[in-house]
Write a protein that holds these residues in place. Structure first.
Motif, mmCIF file in Angstrom:
data_model
loop_
_atom_site.group_PDB
_atom_site.id
_atom_site.type_symbol
_atom_site.label_atom_id
_atom_site.label_comp_id
_atom_site.label_asym_id
_atom_site.label_seq_id
_atom_site.Cartn_x
_atom_site.Cartn_y
_atom_site.Cartn_z
ATOM 1 N N HIS A 42 -25.207 -4.819 -33.103
ATOM 2 C CA HIS A 42 -25.372 -4.447 -34.514
ATOM 3 C C HIS A 42 -25.886 -3.023 -34.690
ATOM 4 O O HIS A 42 -26.099 -2.584 -35.827
ATOM 5 C CB HIS A 42 -26.322 -5.438 -35.203
ATOM 6 N N LEU A 43 -26.092 -2.304 -33.585
ATOM 7 C CA LEU A 43 -26.529 -0.906 -33.706
ATOM 8 C C LEU A 43 -25.419 -0.004 -34.225
ATOM 9 O O LEU A 43 -25.689 1.124 -34.673
ATOM 10 C CB LEU A 43 -27.031 -0.401 -32.349
ATOM 11 N N ASP A 44 -24.168 -0.480 -34.160
ATOM 12 C CA ASP A 44 -23.037 0.311 -34.650
ATOM 13 C C ASP A 44 -22.497 -0.230 -35.970
ATOM 14 O O ASP A 44 -21.370 0.138 -36.374
ATOM 15 C CB ASP A 44 -21.910 0.303 -33.601
ATOM 16 N N ALA A 45 -23.271 -1.088 -36.655
ATOM 17 C CA ALA A 45 -22.801 -1.659 -37.921
ATOM 18 C C ALA A 45 -22.613 -0.565 -38.963
ATOM 19 O O ALA A 45 -23.249 0.498 -38.922
ATOM 20 C CB ALA A 45 -23.805 -2.698 -38.417
ATOM 21 N N SER A 46 -21.739 -0.820 -39.910
ATOM 22 C CA SER A 46 -21.483 0.173 -40.955
ATOM 23 C C SER A 46 -22.626 0.279 -41.959
ATOM 24 O O SER A 46 -22.845 1.338 -42.564
ATOM 25 C CB SER A 46 -20.181 -0.175 -41.686
ATOM 26 N N ASP A 47 -23.362 -0.809 -42.154
ATOM 27 C CA ASP A 47 -24.463 -0.832 -43.130
ATOM 28 C C ASP A 47 -25.716 -0.210 -42.501
ATOM 29 O O ASP A 47 -26.224 -0.715 -41.498
ATOM 30 C CB ASP A 47 -24.751 -2.276 -43.552
ATOM 31 N N PRO A 48 -26.249 0.908 -43.051
ATOM 32 C CA PRO A 48 -27.450 1.523 -42.457
ATOM 33 C C PRO A 48 -28.663 0.600 -42.454
ATOM 34 O O PRO A 48 -29.482 0.667 -41.546
ATOM 35 C CB PRO A 48 -27.692 2.763 -43.329
ATOM 36 N N ALA A 49 -28.803 -0.255 -43.458
ATOM 37 C CA ALA A 49 -29.935 -1.193 -43.479
ATOM 38 C C ALA A 49 -29.843 -2.177 -42.319
ATOM 39 O O ALA A 49 -30.850 -2.531 -41.700
ATOM 40 C CB ALA A 49 -29.980 -1.939 -44.805
ATOM 41 N N LEU A 50 -28.617 -2.614 -42.001
ATOM 42 C CA LEU A 50 -28.428 -3.535 -40.883
ATOM 43 C C LEU A 50 -28.712 -2.823 -39.560
ATOM 44 O O LEU A 50 -29.321 -3.393 -38.656
ATOM 45 C CB LEU A 50 -27.005 -4.090 -40.913
ATOM 46 N N ARG A 51 -28.296 -1.535 -39.453
ATOM 47 C CA ARG A 51 -28.601 -0.788 -38.231
ATOM 48 C C ARG A 51 -30.108 -0.598 -38.078
ATOM 49 O O ARG A 51 -30.652 -0.709 -36.978
ATOM 50 C CB ARG A 51 -27.906 0.584 -38.263
ATOM 51 N N ALA A 52 -30.810 -0.319 -39.195
ATOM 52 C CA ALA A 52 -32.275 -0.164 -39.121
ATOM 53 C C ALA A 52 -32.932 -1.463 -38.674
ATOM 54 O O ALA A 52 -33.869 -1.446 -37.861
ATOM 55 C CB ALA A 52 -32.821 0.279 -40.472
ATOM 56 N N ALA A 53 -32.437 -2.604 -39.168
ATOM 57 C CA ALA A 53 -32.980 -3.901 -38.748
ATOM 58 C C ALA A 53 -32.727 -4.123 -37.262
ATOM 59 O O ALA A 53 -33.587 -4.665 -36.545
ATOM 60 C CB ALA A 53 -32.350 -5.015 -39.574
ATOM 61 N N ALA A 54 -31.562 -3.706 -36.779
ATOM 62 C CA ALA A 54 -31.254 -3.858 -35.360
ATOM 63 C C ALA A 54 -32.178 -2.995 -34.500
ATOM 64 O O ALA A 54 -32.625 -3.415 -33.431
ATOM 65 C CB ALA A 54 -29.793 -3.504 -35.104
ATOM 66 N N VAL A 55 -32.493 -1.781 -34.958
ATOM 67 C CA VAL A 55 -33.403 -0.908 -34.205
ATOM 68 C C VAL A 55 -34.800 -1.523 -34.158
ATOM 69 O O VAL A 55 -35.474 -1.510 -33.117
ATOM 70 C CB VAL A 55 -33.441 0.499 -34.830
ATOM 71 N N ARG A 56 -35.268 -2.051 -35.286
ATOM 72 C CA ARG A 56 -36.589 -2.698 -35.304
ATOM 73 C C ARG A 56 -36.633 -3.859 -34.325
ATOM 74 O O ARG A 56 -37.605 -4.042 -33.593
ATOM 75 C CB ARG A 56 -36.915 -3.198 -36.714
ATOM 76 N N ALA A 57 -35.576 -4.677 -34.325
ATOM 77 C CA ALA A 57 -35.526 -5.811 -33.404
ATOM 78 C C ALA A 57 -35.471 -5.332 -31.960
ATOM 79 O O ALA A 57 -36.108 -5.908 -31.072
ATOM 80 C CB ALA A 57 -34.323 -6.690 -33.726
ATOM 81 N N CYS A 58 -34.739 -4.262 -31.723
ATOM 82 C CA CYS A 58 -34.602 -3.723 -30.374
ATOM 83 C C CYS A 58 -35.957 -3.298 -29.817
ATOM 84 O O CYS A 58 -36.318 -3.614 -28.686
ATOM 85 C CB CYS A 58 -33.632 -2.532 -30.404
ATOM 86 N N ARG A 59 -36.720 -2.565 -30.623
ATOM 87 C CA ARG A 59 -38.014 -2.096 -30.122
ATOM 88 C C ARG A 59 -39.033 -3.232 -30.023
ATOM 89 O O ARG A 59 -39.936 -3.195 -29.192
ATOM 90 C CB ARG A 59 -38.528 -0.958 -30.990
ATOM 91 N N ALA A 60 -38.917 -4.272 -30.866
ATOM 92 C CA ALA A 60 -39.856 -5.394 -30.803
ATOM 93 C C ALA A 60 -39.610 -6.248 -29.563
ATOM 94 O O ALA A 60 -40.561 -6.670 -28.893
ATOM 95 C CB ALA A 60 -39.735 -6.251 -32.057
ATOM 96 N N VAL A 61 -38.343 -6.497 -29.238
ATOM 97 C CA VAL A 61 -38.015 -7.318 -28.063
ATOM 98 C C VAL A 61 -38.265 -6.531 -26.785
ATOM 99 O O VAL A 61 -38.690 -7.085 -25.765
ATOM 100 C CB VAL A 61 -36.556 -7.804 -28.149
ATOM 101 N N ALA A 62 -38.011 -5.211 -26.804
ATOM 102 C CA ALA A 62 -38.341 -4.308 -25.689
ATOM 103 C C ALA A 62 -37.747 -4.779 -24.372
ATOM 104 O O ALA A 62 -38.454 -4.918 -23.370
ATOM 105 C CB ALA A 62 -39.851 -4.133 -25.580
#
Length: 733
Positions: free
Chosen positions: A484-504
């Motif tokens: 989902h880091l390449d999703a077209s919706d910027p809000a969805l990409r931001a959510a994916a980045v937050r999840a990425c850094r939380a799961v680490a």
């Protein structure tokens, strides 16, 4: 008089007689002024008769209401204070006669020791009741029955020396109790303004009730005792006057069960049911049990309405309860009732979910969550159903505790979902990731139930051990997030980045570096924050570029991230100093001595325990300034004593009643030395925790007598629930 001296204008305070006359002609505030004026004097009288602040407030309240009702009988308004104190004493004697203590015998036998002071007689009766049973028995046989030492020894089958010792100690204890001033407890009582407002609220209710009535006005407690069915009318009046607590205390003093049953049967309006819920905070266990019976009644046509009303009441209670501990021990009553109830697991779980969602206090909500997750097989499907229906964060955090089980459900939801649903699932994965105990935490290998207890008062999902999220699931989660880091919706990409850094997961820093160049600000900022949390030297150039961004939010995020970078540098210095304490360049010394920049548990733990200074000579204090004291280091003797008490224990808590109760292996009496050793394994400050176990009169966990500690009935309830949670929490997750 000097012409330059200012003239001070003073306003004469109205006399008692003038205020009494004003009350008689309808001035409501005049009675409040009298009550405030003599608050301290009457409070001391009430404390002397009851011996504790809680009962004294009730007596004081009743005395003021009685004085208002009987004010027409007062002939001389100037003697209002003496008259009010006499009313308080008369009501106090009536309450004392209801006790088991032989008050009249105490008065008669001990009069010679207290003279003709009636107040001293009253205090003596109260303090006699507080003595231990052996001491009360010795005094009764010797003074009331007139038995000699030899006769008492023969009757009780104990040595004469023991009889003499008991009498000596009983007299000494009574003498010490009588010596103490009642105003030692006066500070625990409600402030005069709050107290008088409650009294005036009751007076307003009485004026409203008896406005057109021919019968004489009576106090609320008298009304309820004569006509229990009027509790429904009083509940409606109490709502408008904010007297739910007063009404709860009154029905408890009269035996709350029938009153609560009447309210539950006759009250249909949800607003009044919620008021009744707030009243439950002051209701005793039998009345609380009536509501629980209604909430768990069978699913039949005749009981459906009753069950609904009872659950509205419980939701009103849990929303206003102060927490699981202290005044909020009723949460344990609820769990105890559910624990032994014949209702199905699904019914219990549904009720717990309702109350979790309604609770506004973390400790109560987390206790219910932990108990719910003791049966995770039943709870998880219900939690997922509510999560998909958009339930509140209490459900969200409960699910996050289940780790891999929740993640697998979320991964299934991500396939073919809409952007909004995918964003919600990614936020949930981020919550799961943040809830893990940090890898560098010294507690990471502790049982998951202990980690949850450590976070019980925190308004977030409790952490779980690393084993709660296995490596395979972690890799699957990481792959799903990156899609989902390449999703077209910027809000969805931001959510994916937050999840990425939380799961680490592995490779997270490289992923965040790539996201820091995203075309939209939202994902970039989330990536920059993540680099500050997880990145190293390889991220400095990226963060430096972000500091020059035209977007103020991005610049702020980069500044914070660089601050995190320096904190980790300090932590690395600390790690080296643990091995080589004298090897520290000047630049590193400067960093270490900026404590506001410290981050990370390991660094903080080291700094707290270290007495290291780059300059061994402390700076000279300024002229006239008090020298600063460094962190106290325990002496070798103190460390040896602590080692004898605690052994090799490594406490997870500083002060915790619940952890201390969990440390007890069974319900039985404990000698003080054994209890101290057991508590010291669980808490750092075992002395304070041990005192708190016996402090609260109304809900003490343990009682202490002659160096032996034993769980009270309430303490046994807490022990059973806490042991059940410790053994079963997330057992099969």
């Amino acid at each position: 008089m000097d012409a330059t001296q200012p003239v001070v204008m003073t306003e004469e305070r109205p006399t008692d007689a003038a205020l009494v006359q004003s009350v008689r002609v309808g001035d409501r505030d005049a009675f409040g002024a009298l009550a405030r004026r003599w608050h301290g004097r009457v409070a001391r009288v009430c404390l002397g008769m009851t011996g504790n602040a809680e009962d004294a407030e009730d007596l004081h309240h009743d005395a003021l209401v009685e004085a208002y009702i009987k004010l027409p009988q007062l002939r001389d308004g100037a003697r209002f204070a003496q008259w009010l104190a006499a009313i308080a004493r008369n009501l106090g004697r009536m309450k004392l006669r209801e006790r088991v203590v032989p008050v009249e015998d105490v008065y008669a036998v001990m009069a010679a020791r207290t003279g003709s002071d009636l107040h001293a007689h009253e205090q003596l009766a109260v303090e006699y009741a507080r003595l231990s049973r052996p001491h009360r028995t010795a005094l009764a046989l010797h003074y009331w029955e007139g038995m000699s030492y030899e006769q008492i020894a023969t009757l009780l089958d104990i040595p004469i020396g023991t009889v003499m010792s008991r009498l000596h100690r009983a007299r000494a204890e009574l003498r010490e109790r009588m010596r103490r001033r009642p105003d030692e407890q006066e500070q625990e009582m409600t402030t005069p303004d709050e107290f008088v407002e409650e009294v005036q609220a009751e007076i307003d209710i009485l004026n409203e009730m008896f406005q057109d009535a021919k019968q004489p006005v009576e106090r609320l407690s008298v009304i309820l005792e004569k006509a229990p069915e009027r509790v429904v009318e009083l509940l409606a009046l109490a709502e408008g006057h904010q007297l739910a607590g007063r009404l709860g205390g009154l029905v408890s003093s009269l035996g709350s069960g029938p009153y609560i049953a009447c309210l539950l049967a006759e009250t249909a309006e949800e607003a009044l049911l919620r008021t009744m819920g707030r009243m439950l905070r002051w209701v005793d266990k039998p009345g609380f049990g009536v509501v629980l019976d209604g909430a768990l009644s069978p699913d039949t046509d005749t009981d459906t309405d009753k069950r609904h009303r009872a659950r509205v009441v419980l939701r009103g209670w849990i929303a206003s309860d102060p927490g699981a501990g202290g005044g909020g021990w009723r949460a344990y009553w609820l769990v105890e009732r559910l624990h032994g109830d014949a209702a199905t697991p699904e019914q219990r779980a549904e009720l717990l979910l309702d109350l979790m969602s309604a609770s506004e206090h973390a400790s109560s909500r987390n206790l219910l969550t932990e108990y719910l997750l003791c049966d995770v097989e039943t709870a998880f499907p219900l939690l997922m159903g509510r999560f998909r229906a958009g339930e509140n964060r209490a459900v969200f955090h409960a699910l996050a505790r289940t780790g891999a089980r929740f993640c697998r459900e979320l991964l299934a939801d991500l396939d073919g979902s809409s952007d909004a649903e995918a964003a919600r699932a990614l936020e949930a994965l981020a919550t799961v990731g943040r809830s893990r105990e940090p890898v560098d935490s010294k507690w990471v290998k502790r049982p998951v139930a202990d980690l949850a207890l450590r976070q019980r008062g925190v308004d977030s999902g409790a952490p779980y051990s690393r084993e709660g999220l296995d490596d395979l699931t972690l890799r699957e989660v990481s792959v799903a997030i990156r899609r989902h880091l390449d999703a077209s919706d910027p809000a969805l990409r931001a959510a994916a980045v937050r999840a990425c850094r939380a799961v680490a997961a592995d490779g997270v820093v490289d992923t965040l570096l790539a996201c820091a160049s995203d075309r939209d600000a939202g994902p970039r900022i989330e990536a920059i924050i993540g680099l500050g949390e997880l990145g190293g030297a390889e991220t400095v150039d990226t963060l430096a570029r972000a500091k020059r961004s035209d977007d103020a939010r991005e610049r702020n995020a980069a500044n914070q991230a660089l601050g995190h970078q320096q904190s980790r540098e300090i932590a690395a210095i600390v790690a080296r100093l643990e091995q080589h304490p004298t090897d520290m360049p000047d630049e590193e010394a400067r960093l270490v001595h900026e404590p506001r920049r410290w981050k990370g548990e390991r660094a903080r733990e080291w700094l707290k325990s270290s007495d290291f200074r780059s300059d061994p000579r402390p700076p000279e204090p300024a002229a006239g300034a008090k020298p600063r004291r460094g962190r106290h280091q325990p002496s070798e003797t103190s460390r040896e004593r602590l080692s004898k008490v605690r052994g090799d224990g490594d406490p997870l808590f500083h002060v915790s009643i619940e952890a201390a109760v969990r440390a007890l292996p069974e319900i039985r009496p404990y000698a003080e030395r054994e209890l101290t050793y057991l508590i010291a394994q669980a808490v750092g400050d075992y002395s304070t925790t041990r005192r708190r176990l016996v402090m609260d009169k109304s809900s003490a966990i343990m009682r202490r007598e002659r160096g032996v500690y034993e769980l009270t009935e309430h303490g046994a309830t807490v022990w059973r629930i806490e042991r059940h949670i410790a053994e079963r929490y997330l057992h099969d997750a």
